[in-house]
Write a protein that holds these residues in place. Structure first.
Motif, PDB file in Angstrom:
ATOM      1  N   ASP A 173       0.854  -1.189   0.000  1.00 40.72           N
ATOM      2  CA  ASP A 173       0.000   0.000   0.000  1.00 40.72           C
ATOM      3  C   ASP A 173       0.894   1.244   0.000  1.00 40.72           C
ATOM      4  OD1 ASP A 173      -1.861   1.965   0.320  1.00 40.72           O
ATOM      5  OD2 ASP A 173      -2.962   0.944   1.902  1.00 40.72           O
ATOM      6  N   GLN A 174       0.728   2.080  -1.019  1.00 41.44           N
ATOM      7  CA  GLN A 174       1.553   3.272  -1.153  1.00 41.44           C
ATOM      8  C   GLN A 174       0.952   4.484  -0.442  1.00 41.44           C
ATOM      9  OE1 GLN A 174       2.987   3.982  -5.179  1.00 41.44           O
ATOM     10  NE2 GLN A 174       2.640   1.853  -5.712  1.00 41.44           N
ATOM     11  N   GLY A 175      -0.136   4.241   0.296  1.00 39.79           N
ATOM     12  CA  GLY A 175      -0.759   5.349   1.010  1.00 39.79           C
ATOM     13  C   GLY A 175       0.167   6.003   2.010  1.00 39.79           C
ATOM     14  N   PHE A 176       1.046   5.192   2.627  1.00 36.01           N
ATOM     15  CA  PHE A 176       1.984   5.758   3.585  1.00 36.01           C
ATOM     16  C   PHE A 176       3.023   6.634   2.886  1.00 36.01           C
ATOM     17  CE2 PHE A 176       0.678   1.760   5.799  1.00 36.01           C
ATOM     18  CZ  PHE A 176      -0.088   2.387   6.773  1.00 36.01           C
ATOM     19  N   LYS A 177       3.361   6.277   1.641  1.00 35.38           N
ATOM     20  CA  LYS A 177       4.269   7.131   0.878  1.00 35.38           C
ATOM     21  C   LYS A 177       3.600   8.476   0.596  1.00 35.38           C
ATOM     22  CE  LYS A 177       6.869   3.486  -1.521  1.00 35.38           C
ATOM     23  NZ  LYS A 177       7.254   2.938  -2.848  1.00 35.38           N
ATOM     24  N   ALA A 178       2.322   8.422   0.263  1.00 34.18           N
ATOM     25  CA  ALA A 178       1.581   9.659   0.012  1.00 34.18           C
ATOM     26  C   ALA A 178       1.517  10.503   1.274  1.00 34.18           C
ATOM     27  CB  ALA A 178       0.174   9.346  -0.486  1.00 34.18           C
ATOM     28  N   LEU A 179       1.369   9.838   2.430  1.00 33.88           N
ATOM     29  CA  LEU A 179       1.319  10.554   3.701  1.00 33.88           C
ATOM     30  C   LEU A 179       2.638  11.260   3.981  1.00 33.88           C
ATOM     31  CD1 LEU A 179      -0.047  11.292   6.341  1.00 33.88           C
ATOM     32  CD2 LEU A 179       0.618   9.050   7.247  1.00 33.88           C
ATOM     33  N   MET A 180       3.757  10.566   3.740  1.00 31.94           N
ATOM     34  CA  MET A 180       5.065  11.186   3.941  1.00 31.94           C
ATOM     35  C   MET A 180       5.269  12.354   2.978  1.00 31.94           C
ATOM     36  SD  MET A 180       7.607   7.964   4.703  1.00 31.94           S
ATOM     37  CE  MET A 180       7.011   6.953   3.347  1.00 31.94           C
ATOM     38  N   ARG A 181       4.813  12.161   1.751  1.00 36.09           N
ATOM     39  CA  ARG A 181       4.942  13.218   0.751  1.00 36.09           C
ATOM     40  C   ARG A 181       4.114  14.445   1.153  1.00 36.09           C
ATOM     41  NH1 ARG A 181       3.338  11.274  -5.058  1.00 36.09           N
ATOM     42  NH2 ARG A 181       4.916   9.737  -4.470  1.00 36.09           N
ATOM     43  N   ALA A 182       2.926  14.203   1.691  1.00 37.16           N
ATOM     44  CA  ALA A 182       2.060  15.307   2.104  1.00 37.16           C
ATOM     45  C   ALA A 182       2.684  16.105   3.240  1.00 37.16           C
ATOM     46  CB  ALA A 182       0.696  14.767   2.530  1.00 37.16           C
ATOM     47  N   GLY A 183       3.399  15.405   4.130  1.00 35.99           N
ATOM     48  CA  GLY A 183       4.029  16.095   5.242  1.00 35.99           C
ATOM     49  C   GLY A 183       5.214  16.949   4.830  1.00 35.99           C
ATOM     50  N   GLN A 184       5.729  16.727   3.617  1.00 33.38           N
ATOM     51  CA  GLN A 184       6.902  17.459   3.152  1.00 33.38           C
ATOM     52  C   GLN A 184       6.567  18.564   2.156  1.00 33.38           C
ATOM     53  OE1 GLN A 184       9.324  14.320   1.560  1.00 33.38           O
ATOM     54  NE2 GLN A 184       9.618  13.322   3.541  1.00 33.38           N
ATOM     55  N   LYS A 185       5.329  18.543   1.612  1.00 31.88           N
ATOM     56  CA  LYS A 185       4.955  19.512   0.595  1.00 31.88           C
ATOM     57  C   LYS A 185       4.339  20.760   1.219  1.00 31.88           C
ATOM     58  CE  LYS A 185       3.082  18.311  -3.246  1.00 31.88           C
ATOM     59  NZ  LYS A 185       2.194  17.750  -4.292  1.00 31.88           N
ATOM     60  N   HIS A 186       4.556  21.901   0.584  1.00 30.08           N
ATOM     61  CA  HIS A 186       3.944  23.148   1.036  1.00 30.08           C
ATOM     62  C   HIS A 186       2.510  23.212   0.532  1.00 30.08           C
ATOM     63  CE1 HIS A 186       7.727  24.653   2.571  1.00 30.08           C
ATOM     64  NE2 HIS A 186       8.320  24.431   1.404  1.00 30.08           N
ATOM     65  N   GLY A 187       1.715  24.051   1.185  1.00 28.65           N
ATOM     66  CA  GLY A 187       0.330  24.218   0.778  1.00 28.65           C
ATOM     67  C   GLY A 187      -0.598  23.298   1.537  1.00 28.65           C
ATOM     68  N   CYS A 188      -1.879  23.362   1.184  1.00 33.09           N
ATOM     69  CA  CYS A 188      -2.875  22.563   1.888  1.00 33.09           C
ATOM     70  C   CYS A 188      -3.705  21.704   0.935  1.00 33.09           C
ATOM     71  CB  CYS A 188      -3.786  23.458   2.724  1.00 33.09           C
ATOM     72  SG  CYS A 188      -4.636  24.738   1.769  1.00 33.09           S
ATOM     73  N   GLU A 189      -3.298  21.624  -0.344  1.00 31.09           N
ATOM     74  CA  GLU A 189      -4.036  20.808  -1.288  1.00 31.09           C
ATOM     75  C   GLU A 189      -3.863  19.322  -0.952  1.00 31.09           C
ATOM     76  OE1 GLU A 189      -1.689  22.920  -2.124  1.00 31.09           O
ATOM     77  OE2 GLU A 189      -2.782  24.624  -2.988  1.00 31.09           O
ATOM     78  N   PRO A 190      -4.891  18.514  -1.238  1.00 28.68           N
ATOM     79  CA  PRO A 190      -4.766  17.067  -1.010  1.00 28.68           C
ATOM     80  C   PRO A 190      -3.659  16.468  -1.874  1.00 28.68           C
ATOM     81  CG  PRO A 190      -7.061  17.696  -1.352  1.00 28.68           C
ATOM     82  CD  PRO A 190      -6.233  18.893  -1.712  1.00 28.68           C
ATOM     83  N   VAL A 191      -3.054  15.414  -1.384  1.00 31.26           N
ATOM     84  CA  VAL A 191      -2.056  14.667  -2.151  1.00 31.26           C
ATOM     85  C   VAL A 191      -2.722  13.379  -2.615  1.00 31.26           C
ATOM     86  CG1 VAL A 191       0.148  13.452  -2.065  1.00 31.26           C
ATOM     87  CG2 VAL A 191      -0.113  15.644  -0.907  1.00 31.26           C
ATOM     88  N   VAL A 192      -2.793  13.172  -3.926  1.00 28.14           N
ATOM     89  CA  VAL A 192      -3.510  12.032  -4.497  1.00 28.14           C
ATOM     90  C   VAL A 192      -2.538  11.058  -5.139  1.00 28.14           C
ATOM     91  CG1 VAL A 192      -5.264  11.298  -6.159  1.00 28.14           C
ATOM     92  CG2 VAL A 192      -5.550  13.457  -4.893  1.00 28.14           C
ATOM     93  N   LEU A 193      -2.701   9.792  -4.822  1.00 28.04           N
ATOM     94  CA  LEU A 193      -1.931   8.719  -5.443  1.00 28.04           C
ATOM     95  C   LEU A 193      -2.928   7.842  -6.199  1.00 28.04           C
ATOM     96  CD1 LEU A 193       1.082   8.760  -4.772  1.00 28.04           C
ATOM     97  CD2 LEU A 193       0.782   6.656  -3.498  1.00 28.04           C
TER      98      LEU A 193
END
Length: 233
Positions: free
Chosen positions: A70-90
């Protein structure tokens, strides 16, 4: 603890998503699982789910009870590192669950300060195994008892954490592990979401034979942050 205005904002988004999941789930096929995680409570993160029979999860299941790869955890880590408040979609990635191949997608929701707080996940089983089994059952002689499949009970959090750690150690190589192997093991544990669960860092440190501060140093190294050389214990 988030500020009161952020809590209200998150509650509104979660309530909206729960309603959307209920509506979509009422017309979705039984081969589509839709679920919502509250990332603030990883030990019982599932707050809404449709067709949980696919994974055996129910409301209150832990976030670690996820399909393999499950790559959802990768998306979670990516979201914590990106600026802004837009959703991160995988979108559309393969996962494995109980020997079945699923198509999965994940969206990480962030509040107005950019902090991830919810995860919306979709898993679709296109294998057609259920239809095939049903057809074969029709060919059985009359009187042969049929065993109905019952979803496994959600695994205990301690068992899930132990499995993640053991898999990470196996992938990095058991026995006398050098620093590189330990960093690789921490990377696998991170991708499986171990460190968002309370006690994850401590359990990883004990398994690797290092201090929890060393694990934090490994995590900083994986994020590419400058850090002093970690010392193995």
């Amino acid at each position: 603890m988030p500020a009161p205005h952020l809590l209200r904002e998150r509650e509104l988004v979660l309530a909206t998503l729960k309603a959307a999941i209920a509506a979509i789930g009422s017309v979705a096929g039984r081969n589509m699982e839709i679920l919502l995680h509250d990332l603030e409570q990883p030990e019982q993160s599932v707050v809404a789910i449709v067709n949980g029979h696919l994974s055996g999860r129910v409301v209150g299941s832990p976030i670690l009870a996820a399909p393999e790869q499950d790559q959802g955890f990768k998306a979670l880590m990516r979201a914590g590192q990106k600026h802004g408040c837009e959703p991160v979609v995988l979108p559309d990635y393969p996962t494995t669950l109980k020997g079945r191949t699923l198509r999965s997608a994940t969206a990480i929701l962030r509040d107005s300060e950019g902090q991830p707080f919810a995860s919306l996940c979709v898993n679709v089983d296109n294998s057609g195994l259920d239809a095939a089994l049903e057809f074969l059952q029709q060919l059985q002689p009359v009187g042969v008892s049929q065993v109905s499949s019952v979803p496994d009970e959600p695994a205990d959090m301690t068992v899930l954490m132990a499995e993640i750690i053991d898999n990470a150690l196996n992938s990095a190589g058991h026995g006398r592990m050098n620093k590189q192997a330990k960093v690789e093991a921490v990377r696998v544990m991170q991708e499986r979401g171990l460190f968002i669960v309370k006690g994850g860092v401590e359990k990883a440190a004990a398994a690797l034979g290092v201090t929890r501060y060393t694990v934090y140093n490994y995590l900083e190294q994986l994020r590419g942050e400058p850090t002093a050389a970690a010392r193995d214990d």
